[in-house]
Design a protein around this motif. Sequence first.
Motif, PDB file in Angstrom:
ATOM      1  N   CYS A  52       1.034  -1.002   0.031  1.00  0.00           N
ATOM      2  CA  CYS A  52      -0.038  -0.048  -0.125  1.00  0.00           C
ATOM      3  C   CYS A  52       0.829   1.337   0.017  1.00  0.00           C
ATOM      4  CB  CYS A  52      -0.933  -0.030   1.170  1.00  0.00           C
ATOM      5  SG  CYS A  52      -2.251  -1.168   0.954  1.00  0.00           S
ATOM      6  N   ALA A  53       2.142   1.169   0.603  1.00  0.00           N
ATOM      7  CA  ALA A  53       3.015   2.463   0.552  1.00  0.00           C
ATOM      8  C   ALA A  53       3.373   2.700  -0.834  1.00  0.00           C
ATOM      9  CB  ALA A  53       4.098   2.083   1.582  1.00  0.00           C
ATOM     10  N   PHE A  54       3.896   1.449  -1.570  1.00  0.00           N
ATOM     11  CA  PHE A  54       4.151   1.829  -2.994  1.00  0.00           C
ATOM     12  C   PHE A  54       3.169   2.136  -3.806  1.00  0.00           C
ATOM     13  CE2 PHE A  54       7.990  -1.205  -1.969  1.00  0.00           C
ATOM     14  CZ  PHE A  54       8.888  -0.491  -2.271  1.00  0.00           C
ATOM     15  N   ARG A  55       1.878   1.639  -3.565  1.00  0.00           N
ATOM     16  CA  ARG A  55       0.561   2.163  -4.156  1.00  0.00           C
ATOM     17  C   ARG A  55       0.416   3.657  -4.081  1.00  0.00           C
ATOM     18  NH1 ARG A  55      -4.267   0.831  -1.065  1.00  0.00           N
ATOM     19  NH2 ARG A  55      -3.455   2.457   0.162  1.00  0.00           N
ATOM     20  N   ASP A  56       0.626   4.013  -2.808  1.00  0.00           N
ATOM     21  CA  ASP A  56       0.294   5.466  -2.562  1.00  0.00           C
ATOM     22  C   ASP A  56       1.312   6.508  -3.084  1.00  0.00           C
ATOM     23  OD1 ASP A  56      -1.900   4.309  -0.986  1.00  0.00           O
ATOM     24  OD2 ASP A  56      -1.102   4.388   0.870  1.00  0.00           O
ATOM     25  N   GLN A  57       2.447   5.968  -3.395  1.00  0.00           N
ATOM     26  CA  GLN A  57       3.783   6.823  -3.858  1.00  0.00           C
ATOM     27  C   GLN A  57       3.886   6.556  -5.565  1.00  0.00           C
ATOM     28  OE1 GLN A  57       5.426   9.004  -2.247  1.00  0.00           O
ATOM     29  NE2 GLN A  57       5.814   8.142  -0.186  1.00  0.00           N
ATOM     30  N   SER A  58       2.733   6.146  -6.070  1.00  0.00           N
ATOM     31  CA  SER A  58       2.902   5.784  -7.462  1.00  0.00           C
ATOM     32  C   SER A  58       2.880   7.201  -8.324  1.00  0.00           C
ATOM     33  CB  SER A  58       1.663   5.057  -7.961  1.00  0.00           C
ATOM     34  OG  SER A  58       0.508   6.051  -7.968  1.00  0.00           O
ATOM     35  N   GLU A  59       2.597   8.333  -7.919  1.00  0.00           N
ATOM     36  CA  GLU A  59       2.859   9.570  -8.716  1.00  0.00           C
ATOM     37  C   GLU A  59       4.297   9.920  -8.313  1.00  0.00           C
ATOM     38  OE1 GLU A  59       1.025  11.175 -11.127  1.00  0.00           O
ATOM     39  OE2 GLU A  59      -0.332   9.453 -10.579  1.00  0.00           O
ATOM     40  N   ALA A  60       4.570   9.756  -7.194  1.00  0.00           N
ATOM     41  CA  ALA A  60       6.137  10.210  -7.010  1.00  0.00           C
ATOM     42  C   ALA A  60       7.174   9.287  -7.791  1.00  0.00           C
ATOM     43  CB  ALA A  60       6.486  10.208  -5.597  1.00  0.00           C
ATOM     44  N   TYR A  86      -6.566  -4.377  -2.391  1.00  0.00           N
ATOM     45  CA  TYR A  86      -5.947  -3.163  -1.935  1.00  0.00           C
ATOM     46  C   TYR A  86      -6.004  -2.289  -3.059  1.00  0.00           C
ATOM     47  CZ  TYR A  86      -5.277  -5.476   2.364  1.00  0.00           C
ATOM     48  OH  TYR A  86      -5.724  -6.059   3.421  1.00  0.00           O
ATOM     49  N   SER A  87      -6.587  -2.507  -4.495  1.00  0.00           N
ATOM     50  CA  SER A  87      -6.417  -1.503  -5.475  1.00  0.00           C
ATOM     51  C   SER A  87      -4.680  -1.151  -5.727  1.00  0.00           C
ATOM     52  CB  SER A  87      -6.975  -0.303  -5.289  1.00  0.00           C
ATOM     53  OG  SER A  87      -8.398  -0.294  -5.016  1.00  0.00           O
ATOM     54  N   LEU A  88      -3.857  -2.315  -5.629  1.00  0.00           N
ATOM     55  CA  LEU A  88      -2.388  -2.070  -6.184  1.00  0.00           C
ATOM     56  C   LEU A  88      -2.332  -1.785  -7.636  1.00  0.00           C
ATOM     57  CD1 LEU A  88      -1.209  -5.054  -3.996  1.00  0.00           C
ATOM     58  CD2 LEU A  88      -1.274  -2.767  -3.303  1.00  0.00           C
ATOM     59  N   ASN A  89      -1.374  -0.926  -7.868  1.00  0.00           N
ATOM     60  CA  ASN A  89      -1.494  -0.339  -9.305  1.00  0.00           C
ATOM     61  C   ASN A  89       0.076  -0.716  -9.887  1.00  0.00           C
ATOM     62  OD1 ASN A  89       0.170   1.164  -7.582  1.00  0.00           O
ATOM     63  ND2 ASN A  89      -1.053   3.051  -7.761  1.00  0.00           N
ATOM     64  N   PHE A  90       0.620  -1.709  -9.510  1.00  0.00           N
ATOM     65  CA  PHE A  90       1.769  -2.168 -10.059  1.00  0.00           C
ATOM     66  C   PHE A  90       1.700  -3.750 -10.017  1.00  0.00           C
ATOM     67  CE2 PHE A  90       2.431  -1.427  -5.612  1.00  0.00           C
ATOM     68  CZ  PHE A  90       2.789  -2.735  -5.155  1.00  0.00           C
ATOM     69  N   PRO A  91       2.355  -4.280 -10.895  1.00  0.00           N
ATOM     70  CA  PRO A  91       2.695  -5.896 -11.094  1.00  0.00           C
ATOM     71  C   PRO A  91       3.077  -6.808  -9.961  1.00  0.00           C
ATOM     72  CG  PRO A  91       3.510  -4.817 -13.086  1.00  0.00           C
ATOM     73  CD  PRO A  91       3.405  -3.747 -11.910  1.00  0.00           C
TER      74      PRO A  91
END
Length: 157
Positions: A52-60, A86-91
Amino acid sequence: MGEWVEEGDRAPAFTMTADDGSKVRLGDLKGGPVVLYFYPKDDTPGCTRQACAFRDQSEALKKLGAKVLGVSPDDAASHAKFRDKYSLNFPLLVDLDHKAAEKYGAWREKNMYGKKSMGIQRSTFLIDSQGKVAKLWKRVSVDGHDEKVLEALKELP
């Protein structure tokens, strides 16, 4: 037991199946940095906080041109469930036989309450655009790790 891939080493090549069934090859990602992180198990407390931390940093991360890849020995169905929950936005990549973890040195003997077993050591490899390991975190403590990865990305040439 595999030795750790160290900073300055060429990142070992891999092709793994992602949570959506596609194949991900490290060689196809050259030209931009890759944050490759190994974690023990889908949907467990530490692994969830880290994802979730990596998900939340996706813009940065995107601004720095970085692609994040999570790897564990779970299967694609487990990964897909974890991603959707968790709506993860990376593979999330499938390493069922832990071959990739072994190549990187992340498959290690663990000692839990005096019982020894083999498993994933939570670790992150920052691979530069040339395919070399620019930074390695061998024993990741989840809280604040995303910030450390962003700092290291900013220092890449």
